[in-house]
Design an enzyme around this catalytic site. Sequence first.
Site, PDB file in Angstrom:
ATOM      1  N   GLU A 133      45.075  38.681  34.192  1.00 48.49           N
ATOM      2  CA  GLU A 133      45.045  38.993  35.777  1.00 48.49           C
ATOM      3  C   GLU A 133      43.692  38.707  36.173  1.00 48.49           C
ATOM      4  O   GLU A 133      42.896  39.050  35.544  1.00 48.49           O
ATOM      5  CB  GLU A 133      45.558  40.132  36.155  1.00 48.49           C
ATOM      6  CG  GLU A 133      45.607  40.391  37.666  1.00 48.49           C
ATOM      7  CD  GLU A 133      46.074  41.762  38.091  1.00 48.49           C
ATOM      8  OE1 GLU A 133      46.886  42.302  37.418  1.00 48.49           O
ATOM      9  OE2 GLU A 133      45.567  42.292  38.972  1.00 48.49           O
TER      10      GLU A 133
ATOM     11  N   GLU B 169      39.922  41.230  46.560  1.00 51.61           N
ATOM     12  CA  GLU B 169      40.635  42.531  46.536  1.00 51.61           C
ATOM     13  C   GLU B 169      39.924  43.651  47.075  1.00 51.61           C
ATOM     14  O   GLU B 169      38.949  43.627  46.523  1.00 51.61           O
ATOM     15  CB  GLU B 169      41.428  42.672  45.134  1.00 51.61           C
ATOM     16  CG  GLU B 169      42.266  44.031  45.116  1.00 51.61           C
ATOM     17  CD  GLU B 169      42.918  44.114  43.842  1.00 51.61           C
ATOM     18  OE1 GLU B 169      42.520  43.668  42.724  1.00 51.61           O
ATOM     19  OE2 GLU B 169      44.245  44.523  43.839  1.00 51.61           O
TER      20      GLU B 169
END
Length: 341
Positions: A138, A143
């Site tokens: 990932e 974020e």
Amino acid sequence: MFLPSTLLGAAALTASLAQAASNYALVDVYDQNNFFKEFDFFTEADPTDGFVKYLDSSAADHRSLAGYIDDAVFLGVDDVNKTQSGRASVRVTSKKAYTTGLFIADIAHMPAGRTDSQSCGLWPAFWMVGPNWPNSGEIDILEGVNTQSSNAITLHTGPGCNITNTGSVATTELMSSDCQGNQGCSQNTQSQNNYGAGFNAAGGGVYVVEWTDQSISSWFFSRNSTMATSLASAASNTTAAPDTSSFGLPLANFVGGSSCDISQHFQNQQIVINTDFCGQWAGQVWDQDSTCSALASSCDTYVGANPEAFSEAYWLINSIKIYQQSASSKRAERQGLPFSA
Ligand SMILES: *[C@@H]1O[C@H](CO)[C@@H](O)[C@H](O)[C@H]1NC(C)=O
Ligand SMILES: *[C@@H]1O[C@H](CO)[C@@H](O)[C@H](O)[C@H]1NC(C)=O
Ligand SMILES: *[C@@H]1O[C@H](CO)[C@@H](O)[C@H](O)[C@H]1NC(C)=O
Ligand SMILES: *[C@@H]1O[C@H](CO)[C@@H](O)[C@H](O)[C@H]1NC(C)=O
């Protein structure tokens, strides 16, 4: 670059890197012309337990929470209704999956409050993920949660991938070198214009990720920088790949070296764009955030009762462009052959 660097002079190394960049060919552009044909709406319960209800495409369309606005892709949340069961939002996933490439995301606005201190409960993320998590890896490009004011860039993998951050800008801090599992290997950045309210006030900007078999590197160029201007105008050009060797040091550089075989740990990743609330991150750290925890006893309570807090909780994405090296140029790079053939 599998040749030991001692066999290559610095000049030759630089030249071959620049040459490698020019071997990129454009494979996909996602923008106002095709975005919702190429991304699917995720409608299952949030795997990270957020206080969220993901809408399908027709509900999102009907409620004007997804669509094209100002020549950009809009992805929003319900900022009108109170709720006790989860705030309506959208999460989309690219139909196509990628293994290595140059990813250029021109983003005009991201979910945030009007100030960082008004972002309580939010968990926006622009990321890439492969099947069978975490074994295909990932890459969290953009974020954060709650009152966070700068981006944290993170990789997650299965066991056996430790990275170094050699080559990152000096202000970026490596929090952990072991990329395994939930914690991952994270690099905290410092700039206020690369995340949240500061990002939006500056008009957003361009995030670039270059993923090769050796490293995963990320750059950010704020809207009014020369590089963002040049990348944004290249967004309308269907052929030219920017040359990352002219970008300067990455904001976050993840180098595999001998302790992480990137080609083994990162594969077949889809692009995901999500606006989540609370859950396993924003909710879990609610009590540790003095600004947020002063607003309500829990993240869910706050998010449910204060729809108007989320009027800036939307994505506006101008374009996402993906370049990849042709199979033959990749093979040449792997074998250390000249690129001119
Ligand atoms: C608020 O809820 C009503 C009733 O379910 C719905 O019609 C409306 O679209 C919602 N507003 C937003 C912004 O989602
Ligand atoms: C990664 O780091 C951890 C903790 O320092 C260590 O136990 C592990 O052996 C390392 N793995 C690799 C592949 O270097
Ligand atoms: C960016 O530059 C334009 C043109 O010079 C200017 O109008 C705008 O205010 C600037 N935006 C920011 C956020 O600095
Ligand atoms: C697109 O890029 C190519 C190659 O760099 C260049 O020759 C061409 O002029 C560019 N076109 C536009 C419209 O910018």
